[in-house]
Design an enzyme around this catalytic site. Structure first.
Site, PDB file in Angstrom:
ATOM      1  N   HIS A 206       0.850  -1.197   0.000  1.00 55.87           N
ATOM      2  CA  HIS A 206       0.000   0.000   0.000  1.00 55.87           C
ATOM      3  C   HIS A 206       0.883   1.244   0.000  1.00 55.87           C
ATOM      4  CE1 HIS A 206      -2.854   3.046   1.426  1.00 55.87           C
ATOM      5  NE2 HIS A 206      -3.825   2.198   1.134  1.00 55.87           N
ATOM      6  N   CYS A 244      -3.928   2.738  -4.456  1.00 55.22           N
ATOM      7  CA  CYS A 244      -4.854   3.536  -3.646  1.00 55.22           C
ATOM      8  C   CYS A 244      -4.890   4.956  -4.200  1.00 55.22           C
ATOM      9  CB  CYS A 244      -4.433   3.537  -2.184  1.00 55.22           C
ATOM     10  SG  CYS A 244      -5.560   4.471  -1.125  1.00 55.22           S
ATOM     11  N   HIS A 271      -7.798   0.395  -4.020  1.00 57.64           N
ATOM     12  CA  HIS A 271      -8.678   1.217  -3.197  1.00 57.64           C
ATOM     13  C   HIS A 271      -9.037   2.432  -4.047  1.00 57.64           C
ATOM     14  CE1 HIS A 271      -6.505  -0.230   0.741  1.00 57.64           C
ATOM     15  NE2 HIS A 271      -7.122  -1.207   0.097  1.00 57.64           N
ATOM     16  N   ASP A 316     -12.880   3.193  -0.540  1.00 60.39           N
ATOM     17  CA  ASP A 316     -12.063   3.440   0.642  1.00 60.39           C
ATOM     18  C   ASP A 316     -12.773   4.457   1.517  1.00 60.39           C
ATOM     19  OD1 ASP A 316      -9.951   2.978   2.303  1.00 60.39           O
ATOM     20  OD2 ASP A 316      -8.433   3.770   0.978  1.00 60.39           O
ATOM     21  N   HIS A 317     -12.042   5.171   2.309  1.00 64.18           N
ATOM     22  CA  HIS A 317     -12.615   6.045   3.324  1.00 64.18           C
ATOM     23  C   HIS A 317     -13.850   6.781   2.829  1.00 64.18           C
ATOM     24  CE1 HIS A 317      -8.145   6.454   4.670  1.00 64.18           C
ATOM     25  NE2 HIS A 317      -8.618   5.254   4.889  1.00 64.18           N
ATOM     26  N   TYR A 330     -14.924   4.695   8.147  1.00 58.61           N
ATOM     27  CA  TYR A 330     -15.365   3.342   7.798  1.00 58.61           C
ATOM     28  C   TYR A 330     -16.809   3.051   8.200  1.00 58.61           C
ATOM     29  CZ  TYR A 330     -10.793   2.067   6.110  1.00 58.61           C
ATOM     30  OH  TYR A 330      -9.640   2.003   5.371  1.00 58.61           O
TER      31      TYR A 330
END
Length: 359
Positions: A206, A244, A271, A316-317, A330
């Site tokens: 990542h 990501c 992501h 993702d977030h 999350y």
């Protein structure tokens, strides 16, 4: 595109399997043994119990995020070899239960950094926020308190046992610059990649979040040149990346569409999220909608479609919307909206491709 959803486990997540089941096109759960101390072997019985629970709800368990790398490995100290051997055994054990991808990172001390866990946005939601000037003038222990007070749930990369040794860690990292960290990553990969390859698992590193130095600590997975150097260590099919868009894309110099075009073929896991970047270097998480942030999410998905990408993807977030009380970044609702946006983009490109064939 194999849509997945990150889940933190029973009694450790406000989101349930029943909730996730109602999001269209989610095929798998991205999971981990989050209560397991970093560096310990993931035992087969522990893995079996979690995998069977998830699969009983109709989801695959192909992706683990993350098997965290112990600081001794990053520092290259006298305990490194023991923790590398533990990591190898965990890879072997996970392979017995069909795991295909392991996400990991090589960030010293902090896996991710934000200065505000619940920053108010104009639409009334809140989101994770990074204030660059604040970090540059902040005591790391103050940041630790900010994160610890944000949630009673586990926050990967901010394990209390590690944070309790923060002064020792910072002292140890005084001897580690970027070149030394690259050396230590190479030693780690030289050891684990043959094991991963032999067991049919792809390791997916990542990017650093954010992709620049924090508190003087070295960061090495920060842009396209990092991926070139990573592959120079080994061209093994087990040596992959987690692409990501929000982490690497927080640096506007990183064109995520271009990165997707060049490196999606070595990214078994992606992501996809959006951030809005400000001129002063601050950034805030936004909805996944392209026009809400600075990342060309639409362009990334289009590029993945062009390549026939069949890797694992998760939103993702997300923001915290509709009054949801959840782990920072999350929650259920905004990540579900993100999935539907990604589904819509993908469907549109599939339909467009069919039209072009017909013409």
């Amino acid at each position: 595109m194999n849509i997945t959803f990150r889940w933190y486990g029973r009694d450790n997540d406000t989101v349930t399997m029943e909730h996730i089941k109602q999001i269209p096109n989610v095929k798998g759960i991205v999971w981990a043994l989050h209560q397991k101390p970093v560096g310990e072997v993931w035992e087969k019985e522990e893995i079996k119990e979690e995998v069977e629970y998830i699969q009983s709800h109709g989801f695959h368990t192909d992706v683990v995020e993350s098997v965290n790398v112990h600081e001794s490995i990053k520092l290259g100290n006298s305990e490194r070899d023991r923790y590398i051997e533990n990591y190898k055994q965990t890879i072997r054990n996970l392979s017995e239960f069909g795991v295909k991808v392991i996400c990991y990172n090589f960030m010293p001390v902090f896996d991710w950094t934000r200065t505000d866990m619940y920053r108010p946005l104009e639409d009334g939601s809140t989101a994770l926020f990074f204030e660059k000037a604040k970090v540059e003038n902040l005591d790391p222990e103050e940041l630790i308190r900010t994160v610890a007070e944000a949630s009673d749930l586990t926050l990967p990369g901010w394990e209390p046992e590690k944070m309790a040794k923060i002064k020792e860690l910072f002292e140890a990292y005084k001897e580690i610059d970027e070149e030394k960290l690259w050396d230590n990553l190479k030693i780690f990969l030289d050891e684990i990649l043959p094991v991963a390859e032999a067991h049919g698992i792809q390791m997916a590193i990542h990017p650093d979040d954010p992709p620049w130095s924090i508190f003087g600590l070295p960061r090495i997975i920060t842009g396209a040149e990092s991926y070139e150097r990573l592959r120079a260590i080994s061209d093994s099919p087990a040596n992959g990346i987690t692409m990501c868009t929000g982490s690497m894309g927080a640096n506007p110099a990183n064109d995520m569409v271009d990165i997707a075009s060049k490196y999606a073929n070595i990214a078994p896991f992606s992501h996809i999220r959006n951030v809005k970047i400000f001129d002063n270097g601050d950034f805030v998480e936004t909805s996944h909608l392209t026009t809400d942030g600075s990342i060309n999410v639409q362009g990334v998905v289009e590029e993945l479609h062009k390549q026939g990408y069949n890797g694992y993807v998760r939103p993702d977030h997300g923001r915290h919307i509709w009054g949801e009380q959840c782990r920072p970044g999350y929650g259920l609702y905004d990540r579900a909206l993100g999935i539907m946006y990604l589904n819509g983009l993908w469907d549109a490109y599939v339909a467009l491709a069919k039209k072009e064939v017909e013409v």
